[in-house]
Design a protein around this motif. Structure first.
Motif, mmCIF file in Angstrom:
data_model
loop_
_atom_site.group_PDB
_atom_site.id
_atom_site.type_symbol
_atom_site.label_atom_id
_atom_site.label_comp_id
_atom_site.label_asym_id
_atom_site.label_seq_id
_atom_site.Cartn_x
_atom_site.Cartn_y
_atom_site.Cartn_z
ATOM 1 N N THR A 120 0.820 -1.206 0.000
ATOM 2 C CA THR A 120 0.000 0.000 0.000
ATOM 3 C C THR A 120 0.854 1.256 0.000
ATOM 4 O OG1 THR A 120 -1.867 1.136 1.056
ATOM 5 C CG2 THR A 120 -0.301 0.057 2.531
ATOM 6 N N VAL A 121 1.959 1.238 0.743
ATOM 7 C CA VAL A 121 2.850 2.402 0.780
ATOM 8 C C VAL A 121 3.670 2.491 -0.506
ATOM 9 C CG1 VAL A 121 4.739 3.525 2.008
ATOM 10 C CG2 VAL A 121 2.964 2.330 3.299
ATOM 11 N N ALA A 122 4.272 1.386 -0.912
ATOM 12 C CA ALA A 122 5.132 1.400 -2.089
ATOM 13 C C ALA A 122 4.359 1.801 -3.348
ATOM 14 C CB ALA A 122 5.778 0.032 -2.278
ATOM 15 N N VAL A 123 3.168 1.231 -3.530
ATOM 16 C CA VAL A 123 2.399 1.515 -4.740
ATOM 17 C C VAL A 123 1.852 2.942 -4.713
ATOM 18 C CG1 VAL A 123 0.373 0.850 -6.099
ATOM 19 C CG2 VAL A 123 1.861 -0.911 -5.128
ATOM 20 N N LEU A 218 10.798 2.702 1.003
ATOM 21 C CA LEU A 218 9.492 3.332 1.203
ATOM 22 C C LEU A 218 8.454 2.305 1.626
ATOM 23 C CD1 LEU A 218 9.352 5.839 -1.810
ATOM 24 C CD2 LEU A 218 9.802 6.349 0.602
ATOM 25 N N GLY A 219 8.466 1.147 0.985
ATOM 26 C CA GLY A 219 7.517 0.098 1.337
ATOM 27 C C GLY A 219 7.729 -0.426 2.745
ATOM 28 N N ILE A 220 8.989 -0.530 3.163
ATOM 29 C CA ILE A 220 9.301 -1.047 4.499
ATOM 30 C C ILE A 220 8.659 -0.191 5.582
ATOM 31 C CG2 ILE A 220 11.200 -1.388 6.151
ATOM 32 C CD1 ILE A 220 12.903 -2.380 3.817
ATOM 33 N N GLU A 221 8.459 1.091 5.307
ATOM 34 C CA GLU A 221 7.810 1.968 6.280
ATOM 35 C C GLU A 221 6.429 1.446 6.676
ATOM 36 O OE1 GLU A 221 9.209 5.367 7.581
ATOM 37 O OE2 GLU A 221 10.600 3.698 7.282
ATOM 38 N N GLY A 222 5.754 0.765 5.763
ATOM 39 C CA GLY A 222 4.433 0.233 6.075
ATOM 40 C C GLY A 222 4.442 -0.795 7.183
ATOM 41 N N TYR A 223 5.551 -1.502 7.337
ATOM 42 C CA TYR A 223 5.635 -2.527 8.389
ATOM 43 C C TYR A 223 5.723 -1.932 9.785
ATOM 44 C CZ TYR A 223 6.489 -5.982 4.701
ATOM 45 O OH TYR A 223 6.374 -6.800 3.602
ATOM 46 N N LYS A 224 6.065 -0.658 9.882
ATOM 47 C CA LYS A 224 6.091 -0.027 11.213
ATOM 48 C C LYS A 224 4.727 -0.120 11.886
ATOM 49 C CE LYS A 224 7.456 4.107 10.052
ATOM 50 N NZ LYS A 224 7.976 5.498 10.142
ATOM 51 N N THR A 225 3.682 -0.149 11.071
ATOM 52 C CA THR A 225 2.329 -0.135 11.634
ATOM 53 C C THR A 225 2.001 -1.410 12.398
ATOM 54 O OG1 THR A 225 1.353 -0.939 9.549
ATOM 55 C CG2 THR A 225 1.513 1.452 9.853
ATOM 56 N N ILE A 226 2.733 -2.506 12.154
ATOM 57 C CA ILE A 226 2.546 -3.709 12.974
ATOM 58 C C ILE A 226 2.877 -3.386 14.430
ATOM 59 C CG2 ILE A 226 3.358 -6.059 13.422
ATOM 60 C CD1 ILE A 226 3.871 -6.387 10.449
ATOM 61 N N ALA A 253 12.781 -5.253 10.294
ATOM 62 C CA ALA A 253 13.328 -3.897 10.365
ATOM 63 C C ALA A 253 12.222 -2.873 10.561
ATOM 64 C CB ALA A 253 14.119 -3.583 9.094
ATOM 65 N N GLY A 254 11.094 -3.073 9.868
ATOM 66 C CA GLY A 254 9.984 -2.149 10.020
ATOM 67 C C GLY A 254 9.387 -2.178 11.405
ATOM 68 N N VAL A 255 9.198 -3.368 11.959
ATOM 69 C CA VAL A 255 8.655 -3.490 13.315
ATOM 70 C C VAL A 255 9.603 -2.846 14.325
ATOM 71 C CG1 VAL A 255 8.082 -5.139 15.141
ATOM 72 C CG2 VAL A 255 7.220 -5.498 12.825
#
Length: 423
Positions: A120-123, A218-226, A253-255
């Motif tokens: 969702t973030v990357a796209v 940029l996409g990895i940032e979405g994993y922070k939300t976990i 890494a995102g978590v």
């Protein structure tokens, strides 16, 4: 949402312009010594919840944390991802000696895996940058997710894969209209994507250079939300441990970044210790020897956990473990198969073989008394078991058709003779 002013290296801290070409090699200064991924630099602080989010789609997806995430130049591309449940697993926890066991079920995402948080973030960012074709090298989950979000955004999608990828996932990718390119030589996938990125300007979300630094930052940032969700759902009882299945460590890494965000802002008092459930041991070796440059490992068996089957992980993964005082644990095929069945039978959750790797790792750490019986532990299971049915299915478990009700009755009563009647 937050504006990106540039990128910084997660290893040396050097800063780079926002228009640096993300070419899968990571930081130009670290590439020769120990390749390391980049991370966005934001121009302002982030709020725990984005009060400026507009519309029910944003508020009912991970974009409710939009102020922690990159700001696309246009509307976000969302399928309602994130906000997955954190489920108590008392019966399995008792069996493992970890009564306070919880499962973060990422199989509830739109395409059935945690990769939707990345996509969702990357796209959204790719479309805002004018991309016309998205591409990834994938054994299944990342390809299925990217294909779905490409379809939602109206962009083209190419998934380079290899012989032996799980059939259900390939069917899912095809259904979304993506072009699937299987390569006889697995490593040729990256050569193809590099060529396409250079000559055609495709937006490639996966790694396509050796050694791997990780996927698009940029996409990895979405994993922070976990991490944000776990902190909210914990209701003031933050876990002591958070365990994930790990290949190149994007989600790990995102978590880690998400928990550190919350800790810096004072939202949480400490950062949980992270654990990587891996297959071939590259992270275990790096932790043991203090390496920044991750070494290739010689595989001792062919894993059935295709999603995490790499023989060399990344610096971003080992950094996440070091920064949180974590561990890496190797998992075997036999234990994965056994744990997949145990989880389904005890907790009603059927997840992908790679996704039960955290539970195998938890059992190992508990047996070694690294995890204490009173510790609160979260296992992040990353995908539904429908993803690799062609690998995990056991047709022999279903008996042949019965010729009569009496025969079926005898079989059923023998099988359940010791079970008490329901109250």
């Amino acid at each position: 949402m937050a504006t990106i002013s540039g990128y910084s290296c997660i290893r040396c801290g050097s800063e780079h312009a926002s228009d640096i070409r993300i070419d899968s090699r990571g930081c130009p200064k670290c590439v020769e010594q120990a390749p390391a991924n980049l991370q966005p630099i934001y121009t302002r602080g982030a709020d725990a919840v984005d009060d400026q989010a507009e519309g029910s789609v944003l508020l009912s997806s991970l974009w409710r944390y939009g102020s922690f995430l990159p700001r696309p130049s246009g509307p976000v591309v969302s399928l309602g991802e994130g906000l997955t449940p954190l489920l108590p697993a008392e019966r399995l926890g008792e069996a493992l000696g970890v009564p306070q066991l919880f499962i973060k079920d990422e199989g509830r995402n739109p395409t059935g895996s945690h990769k939707d948080r990345f996509s969702t973030v990357a796209v959204s960012m790719a479309r805002g940058q004018g991309a016309r074709v998205l591409a990834t090298a994938s054994s299944g989950n990342a390809g299925a997710s990217l294909a779905a979000y490409a379809a939602k955004s109206g962009l083209g999608c190419v998934v380079a894969t290899f012989a032996g990828a799980a059939g259900p996932m390939l069917s899912q990718i095809h259904a979304y209209g993506a072009s699937v390119i299987p390569m006889a030589d697995k490593s040729d996938r990256w050569k193809l994507l590099e060529k396409a990125a250079d000559r055609l300007g495709w937006f490639v979300t996966s790694p396509y250079q050796h050694p791997v630094v990780g996927s698009h930052p940029l996409g990895i940032e979405g994993y922070k939300t976990i991490a944000y969700e776990i902190a909210e759902q914990a209701d003031g009882h933050l876990p002591d441990w958070c365990v994930l299945p790990v290949c190149y460590g994007d989600a790990l890494a995102g978590v880690a970044a998400g928990f550190h965000d919350l800790h810096r802002r004072g939202t949480i008092a400490r950062v949980p210790r992270l654990v990587a459930a891996e297959v071939h041991g590259s992270l275990s070796k790096a932790l043991e020897n203090g390496f920044d440059r991750i070494e290739e490992q010689e595989p001792s068996f062919e894993t059935i956990a295709l999603s995490i089957g790499t023989t060399r992980s990344t610096y971003q993964a080992v950094k996440a473990l070091r920064d949180t005082g974590g561990h890496a644990v190797c998992v075997s095929n036999e234990k994965l198969i056994r744990m997949q069945k145990t989880l389904a039978a005890r907790e009603g959750l059927f997840v992908e073989l790679a996704s039960v790797a955290p539970l195998v790792a938890i059992q190992d750490l508990r047996d070694r008394q690294i995890i204490a019986p009173g510790d609160r532990v979260v296992a992040v299971v990353t995908a539904t078991g429908l993803k690799d049915l062609d690998i995990s299915a056991n047709p022999a478990a279903t008996p042949a058709p019965f010729e009569s009700v009496e025969a079926a009755w005898q079989w059923a009563t023998r099988r359940h003779a010791t079970e008490p009647a329901a109250a």
